[in-house]
Design a protein around this motif. Structure first.
Motif, PDB file in Angstrom:
ATOM      1  N   SER A   2       1.015  -1.159   0.031  1.00 25.68           N
ATOM      2  CA  SER A   2      -0.060   0.014   0.032  1.00 25.68           C
ATOM      3  C   SER A   2       0.729   1.187  -0.015  1.00 25.68           C
ATOM      4  O   SER A   2       1.694   1.465   0.842  1.00 25.68           O
ATOM      5  CB  SER A   2      -0.944   0.115   1.036  1.00 25.68           C
ATOM      6  OG  SER A   2      -1.484   1.353   1.527  1.00 25.68           O
ATOM      7  N   LYS A   5       0.366   3.297   3.414  1.00 24.61           N
ATOM      8  CA  LYS A   5       0.958   2.634   4.450  1.00 24.61           C
ATOM      9  C   LYS A   5       2.400   2.814   4.506  1.00 24.61           C
ATOM     10  O   LYS A   5       3.003   3.216   5.870  1.00 24.61           O
ATOM     11  CB  LYS A   5       0.451   0.975   4.241  1.00 24.61           C
ATOM     12  CG  LYS A   5       1.117   0.338   5.707  1.00 24.61           C
ATOM     13  CD  LYS A   5       0.876  -1.256   5.768  1.00 24.61           C
ATOM     14  CE  LYS A   5       1.885  -1.916   4.792  1.00 24.61           C
ATOM     15  NZ  LYS A   5       1.938  -3.198   4.987  1.00 24.61           N
ATOM     16  N   GLU A   6       3.066   2.752   3.343  1.00 30.98           N
ATOM     17  CA  GLU A   6       4.334   2.818   3.306  1.00 30.98           C
ATOM     18  C   GLU A   6       4.723   4.387   3.541  1.00 30.98           C
ATOM     19  O   GLU A   6       5.559   4.687   4.219  1.00 30.98           O
ATOM     20  CB  GLU A   6       4.958   2.413   1.835  1.00 30.98           C
ATOM     21  CG  GLU A   6       6.468   2.602   1.827  1.00 30.98           C
ATOM     22  CD  GLU A   6       7.203   2.083   0.794  1.00 30.98           C
ATOM     23  OE1 GLU A   6       7.926   3.174  -0.276  1.00 30.98           O
ATOM     24  OE2 GLU A   6       6.940   1.071   0.111  1.00 30.98           O
ATOM     25  N   PHE A 104      -2.316  -0.871  10.050  1.00 33.45           N
ATOM     26  CA  PHE A 104      -3.391  -0.912   9.241  1.00 33.45           C
ATOM     27  C   PHE A 104      -3.988  -2.464   9.043  1.00 33.45           C
ATOM     28  O   PHE A 104      -3.466  -3.274   9.149  1.00 33.45           O
ATOM     29  CB  PHE A 104      -2.695  -0.837   7.832  1.00 33.45           C
ATOM     30  CG  PHE A 104      -2.740   0.837   7.493  1.00 33.45           C
ATOM     31  CD1 PHE A 104      -3.608   1.354   6.736  1.00 33.45           C
ATOM     32  CD2 PHE A 104      -1.437   1.423   7.717  1.00 33.45           C
ATOM     33  CE1 PHE A 104      -3.669   2.694   6.468  1.00 33.45           C
ATOM     34  CE2 PHE A 104      -1.413   2.766   7.409  1.00 33.45           C
ATOM     35  CZ  PHE A 104      -2.461   3.525   6.679  1.00 33.45           C
ATOM     36  N   LEU A 109      -6.424  -0.961   4.713  1.00 33.14           N
ATOM     37  CA  LEU A 109      -5.686  -1.267   3.457  1.00 33.14           C
ATOM     38  C   LEU A 109      -6.380  -1.090   2.283  1.00 33.14           C
ATOM     39  O   LEU A 109      -6.170  -0.584   1.344  1.00 33.14           O
ATOM     40  CB  LEU A 109      -4.934  -2.667   3.679  1.00 33.14           C
ATOM     41  CG  LEU A 109      -3.850  -2.696   4.557  1.00 33.14           C
ATOM     42  CD1 LEU A 109      -3.178  -3.970   4.518  1.00 33.14           C
ATOM     43  CD2 LEU A 109      -2.602  -1.616   4.085  1.00 33.14           C
ATOM     44  N   LYS A 110      -7.766  -1.821   2.353  1.00 30.04           N
ATOM     45  CA  LYS A 110      -8.604  -1.637   1.393  1.00 30.04           C
ATOM     46  C   LYS A 110      -9.241  -0.046   1.237  1.00 30.04           C
ATOM     47  O   LYS A 110      -9.419   0.234  -0.178  1.00 30.04           O
ATOM     48  CB  LYS A 110      -9.699  -2.619   1.631  1.00 30.04           C
ATOM     49  CG  LYS A 110     -10.798  -2.748   0.455  1.00 30.04           C
ATOM     50  CD  LYS A 110     -11.833  -3.806   0.879  1.00 30.04           C
ATOM     51  CE  LYS A 110     -12.919  -4.077  -0.598  1.00 30.04           C
ATOM     52  NZ  LYS A 110     -13.899  -4.807  -0.265  1.00 30.04           N
ATOM     53  N   TYR A 112      -7.341   2.257   0.915  1.00 33.48           N
ATOM     54  CA  TYR A 112      -6.415   3.204   0.290  1.00 33.48           C
ATOM     55  C   TYR A 112      -5.881   2.306  -0.852  1.00 33.48           C
ATOM     56  O   TYR A 112      -4.663   2.614  -1.535  1.00 33.48           O
ATOM     57  CB  TYR A 112      -5.320   3.913   1.193  1.00 33.48           C
ATOM     58  CG  TYR A 112      -6.045   4.774   2.343  1.00 33.48           C
ATOM     59  CD1 TYR A 112      -6.624   5.972   1.765  1.00 33.48           C
ATOM     60  CD2 TYR A 112      -6.014   4.399   3.476  1.00 33.48           C
ATOM     61  CE1 TYR A 112      -7.377   6.643   2.740  1.00 33.48           C
ATOM     62  CE2 TYR A 112      -6.794   5.127   4.660  1.00 33.48           C
ATOM     63  CZ  TYR A 112      -7.253   6.410   3.952  1.00 33.48           C
ATOM     64  OH  TYR A 112      -7.922   7.184   5.018  1.00 33.48           O
ATOM     65  N   GLU A 113      -6.358   1.209  -1.349  1.00 32.12           N
ATOM     66  CA  GLU A 113      -5.470   0.424  -2.230  1.00 32.12           C
ATOM     67  C   GLU A 113      -5.478   0.939  -3.424  1.00 32.12           C
ATOM     68  O   GLU A 113      -4.498   0.430  -4.194  1.00 32.12           O
ATOM     69  CB  GLU A 113      -6.363  -1.007  -2.251  1.00 32.12           C
ATOM     70  CG  GLU A 113      -7.670  -0.971  -2.627  1.00 32.12           C
ATOM     71  CD  GLU A 113      -8.447  -2.506  -2.791  1.00 32.12           C
ATOM     72  OE1 GLU A 113      -7.718  -3.252  -2.458  1.00 32.12           O
ATOM     73  OE2 GLU A 113      -9.596  -2.202  -3.007  1.00 32.12           O
ATOM     74  N   THR A 114      -6.063   1.886  -3.806  1.00 28.43           N
ATOM     75  CA  THR A 114      -6.224   2.174  -5.214  1.00 28.43           C
ATOM     76  C   THR A 114      -5.442   3.651  -5.505  1.00 28.43           C
ATOM     77  O   THR A 114      -5.193   4.200  -6.533  1.00 28.43           O
ATOM     78  CB  THR A 114      -7.541   2.671  -5.877  1.00 28.43           C
ATOM     79  OG1 THR A 114      -8.327   3.483  -5.280  1.00 28.43           O
ATOM     80  CG2 THR A 114      -8.328   1.259  -5.924  1.00 28.43           C
ATOM     81  N   THR A 116      -2.490   6.486  -5.754  1.00 29.95           N
ATOM     82  CA  THR A 116      -1.228   6.341  -6.396  1.00 29.95           C
ATOM     83  C   THR A 116      -0.421   7.544  -5.888  1.00 29.95           C
ATOM     84  O   THR A 116      -1.070   8.682  -5.657  1.00 29.95           O
ATOM     85  CB  THR A 116      -1.338   6.406  -7.835  1.00 29.95           C
ATOM     86  OG1 THR A 116      -2.141   7.645  -8.250  1.00 29.95           O
ATOM     87  CG2 THR A 116      -1.851   5.184  -8.286  1.00 29.95           C
TER      88      THR A 116
END
Length: 776
Positions: A2, A5-6, A104, A109-110, A112-114, A116
């Motif tokens: 993610s 997250k990173e 998270f 996580l879901k 913000y999964e998309t 960029t």
């Protein structure tokens, strides 16, 4: 991995590094080294800049740029290494990218999964509370790093360099190791002890504030004061539970609010302007929070017996707060709809902006107002009239429509419960934006008596991966009462409905895509062909692709429920319990005949030849609210046509059926055995024949009638009427009762006529029964 997250893990590590720098500077002070500090504004002691600020920002910015070249950064301090002299950052341990792994959850996580990197912007305040740092009040100092997604703060880090744990007293160097609080919206917070719960309302604000505006606001808030400095420190008091409302100084900026807003919202609180508007955090435009900042915790409504927005509504009427709008060109006085008068990036329009957009130069428009009394807040769009004061040739007003879905509770709820509907709604806004940006509205308005609304400016930002983050804004020509335009929320009587149908006929004639008389070329063919790709391939909102999958199978039950609720209102012959079942059996066929596609949206070969022969571009949402009228002394009033969100390819009979069902006044539909709709269908056909000749579809009226005979239109109309009935029964009438319709008759704004007038609803049921008997 993610991206969010990173990046949050990296920002936690970089805040730690900046805190080391700050403590090193403090160590030097304690060892007798003079602190390098200067005022950016000699008249404001809140504008201190120290070597700790410059060094801390360099450590953060250099690492982020090295790791993420495409990431946008906004720091409080100037990006000038020359001010650092010969200072070099110390060697640090490698950043731990797993810091946030356990924080998270899968659901987090879901969220913000998309995302960029190019959608994100990081706001950096290397030393929040620099004045407090200079004055030795170390407990009020923190490092703030906020992450914004398309202008919305979603994650934040707050590092306390001189606290070994949150809530402890400051620890002198070298024993201080610092502690960190971080969080993400929709995920939560980390690094905080359990929150205290107060039994009284406490406000965290600065001591000795000289601002009369903030003094007036504090009186409205009416809370026990807790005097603390620095924006981050005030928010920390809310996060801990020491206070439940906070007020920032009027000189704070986006780097003060990005991280703090994310942390507050992650805990269930709110941070907005004093007017209650969201604060957009974007890399362009003004970075100052010119309209103040107010913060409340999740506990505030319990303690204050009002919500955050209710508090802001009370603040909004203060004369001192109204004066904050003066630089925009909005005079103090009547309450203004300041939440609306922003572009889609959140920047407030100024009188100068309007002058350049509408007049092509500065200084023509000197002031404007956007009265709250003239604002409209629908579920998925906000709109208002903007009135101008000018010293030259400028419009008296315009109409502004703003759709920022993330700001609208109904849209947020729809994104969670019915995501496919939100995708549909975003597409509808894209369609309208493209239509208004084309030359078509101007060309259509060349017909005497017909005016299709034109746009001064069209904005859109579409997020296909997260439709809720899509935004649209259109500045439109205004059909105002002062210029003689009127709407008729109680329905269109004979003259209005005829004028409406005439306007539609010319709309359909202009866009005609079907058969033409040989040799009759379309002079606008290239322009229309280019536009078609941006419109709905299937116009309207009720074709099966845009409706729930279970709609047809629910028809029999939903019809029976409607009949039960309207027993005693519907005629006996219109209460047959099998109408829904019979309609369901032919629903897919009706959908194909009306829209040219099957329930999956694929072209239906069985109807293609007929559809292609008679297709055009249709409006798609021809309810009464989308037509305005102006009396000019002729047989019919002039017509203004608005709202093109469902515009696309379709049959004329589809627009015609919806126009009559959704617009006709109750006085025109009785007796139920009358011929109102057949008379109106015939009148529309006469107008369409005139339009065909006008636009060169056919050279004569007889040739036009050969292209589109009246009996073909009648069949189209009746099938479209039944096709619409599927959505009326299963959606529009899913909970409607006679009593609700009677209530709406008393205040008839909004809604279609069959959804706000009992007589029209009874008439609609009679037509459904009639056409089911004929076609099913």
């Amino acid at each position: 991995m993610s991206v969010v997250k990173e990046l949050l893990s990296v920002c936690v590590g970089l805040a730690n590094r900046a805190a080391v720098i700050i403590r090193d500077v403090q160590r030097d002070r304690e060892n007798g080294v003079a602190l390098k500090a200067e005022l950016k504004d000699a008249n404001d002691d809140r504008t201190y800049l120290t070597c700790a600020d410059q060094r801390g920002q360099k450590v953060i910015v250099d690492e982020l740029r090295a790791r993420y070249p495409e990431l946008t950064l906004v720091g409080e301090e100037d990006d000038d290494d020359s001010v650092l002299g010969d200072w070099k950052p110390p060697a640090f341990e490698q950043l731990d990218l797993t810091v946030c792994d356990s924080f998270f959850t899968a659901e987090g996580l879901k969220l913000y999964e998309t995302v960029t990197l190019d959608e994100l912007c990081v706001f950096i305040d290397p030393v929040d509370g620099t004045r407090e740092f200079v004055e030795g009040r170390l407990e009020a100092c923190q490092v703030l790093i906020g992450i914004a997604l398309r202008g919305r703060p979603i994650a934040g880090v707050m590092h306390l360099p001189f606290h070994n744990q949150v809530g402890s007293t400051p620890t002198p160097y070298p024993a201080a190791t610092g502690c960190v609080v971080y969080g993400a919206v929709g995920v939560g917070l980390a690094g905080l002890p359990p929150r205290q719960q107060q039994d009284k309302l406490i406000i965290a604000s600065s001591a000795g504030c000289k601002s009369t505006t903030l003094a007036a606001v504090r009186e409205v808030i009416n809370a026990e004061p807790l005097h603390v400095g620095a924006c981050g420190n005030k928010v920390l008091r809310l996060l801990k539970g020491d206070a439940d409302v906070a007020l920032f100084n009027l000189a704070c900026s986006l780097w003060d609010t990005c991280a703090t807003q994310a942390l507050v919202v992650a805990q269930g609180g709110k941070l907005t302007t004093l007017h209650g508007n969201p604060i957009e955090h974007r890399p362009t435009g003004c970075t100052a929070n010119r309209f103040g900042v107010i913060v409340t915790s999740a506990e505030y409504p319990r303690l204050a017996s009002m919500t955050h927005q209710e508090l802001c509504s009370k603040i909004n009427v203060l004369p001192e707060v109204a004066k904050l709008l003066l630089p925009l060109g909005i005079p103090a006085g009547e309450q203004q709809a300041v939440d609306i008068i922003r572009d889609i990036s959140g920047h407030y329009y100024t009188a100068e902006d309007f002058s350049k957009m509408l007049c092509g130069k500065k200084g023509v428009i000197t002031a404007y107002s956007i009265r709250e009394a003239e604002a409209i807040r629908y579920k998925q769009s906000y709109a208002a009239r903007v009135r101008f004061t000018s010293n030259g040739d400028a419009p008296k007003s315009l109409f502004y429509k703003r759709v920022v879905l993330r700001d609208m509770p109904y849209a947020v709820s729809k994104a969670e419960k019915f995501p496919f509907k939100l995708v549909r709604d975003v597409m509808s806004c894209k369609v309208e934006a493209k239509f208004l940006a084309s030359e078509c509205p101007r060309l259509l308005s060349e017909v005497p008596g017909v005016s299709v609304v034109t746009a001064y400016r069209v904005e859109q930002s579409v997020c296909d991966s997260r439709p809720i983050d899509s935004c649209f804004g259109v500045l439109l020509h205004d059909y105002s009462k002062e210029d003689g335009w009127e709407q008729f929320p109680t329905g269109h009587e004979a003259r209005q409905i005829r004028a409406q149908l005439r306007a539609l006929a010319y709309f359909h004639g202009f866009f005609w895509l079907g058969e033409r008389t040989e040799g009759c070329a379309d002079r606008h063919a290239a322009m229309k062909e280019a536009l078609l790709g941006d419109l709905w391939p299937t116009a309207s909102y009720w074709d099966m692709v845009k409706q729930p999958r279970t709609q047809v199978e629910n028809l029999p039950l939903m019809w029976r429920k409607v009949v039960e609720r309207f027993e005693g209102e519907f005629r006996k012959e219109d209460q047959a319990p099998d109408v829904g079942e019979r309609l369901a059996k032919v629903a897919e066929q009706l959908n194909s005949m009306t829209h040219g596609v099957d329930k999956e949206g694929a072209v239906d070969g069985g109807v293609k030849e007929h559809f292609d022969r008679y297709k055009t571009v249709i409006h798609g949402d021809t309810k009464a609210a989308n037509f305005l009228f102006k009396e000019v002394g002729g047989d019919l009033p002039d017509v203004g046509v608005i709202d093109f969100q469902w515009t696309g390819v379709g049959l004329p009979g589809t627009d015609l059926a919806y126009s009559i069902a959704a617009s006709v006044a109750p006085g025109l539909v009785y007796p139920l055995e009358g011929e109102t709709d057949s008379i109106l269908v015939k009148y529309y056909h006469e107008c369409l024949i005139d339009a065909f000749v006008h636009y060169g579809v056919a050279p004569t009226k007889q040739a036009a009638c050969d292209i589109f005979p009246l009996d073909v239109l009648v069949t189209q109309y009746e099938r479209a009427f039944l096709d619409l009935a599927r959505t009326v029964i299963c959606d529009h009438w899913s909970t409607i009762t006679p009593d609700i319709l009677r209530q709406r008759e008393a205040s008839p704004t909004g809604y279609n006529m069959y959804n706000k007038n009992l007589q029209v609803a009874v008439w609609l049921a009679s037509r459904i029964t009639c056409y089911v008997n004929k076609h099913a």
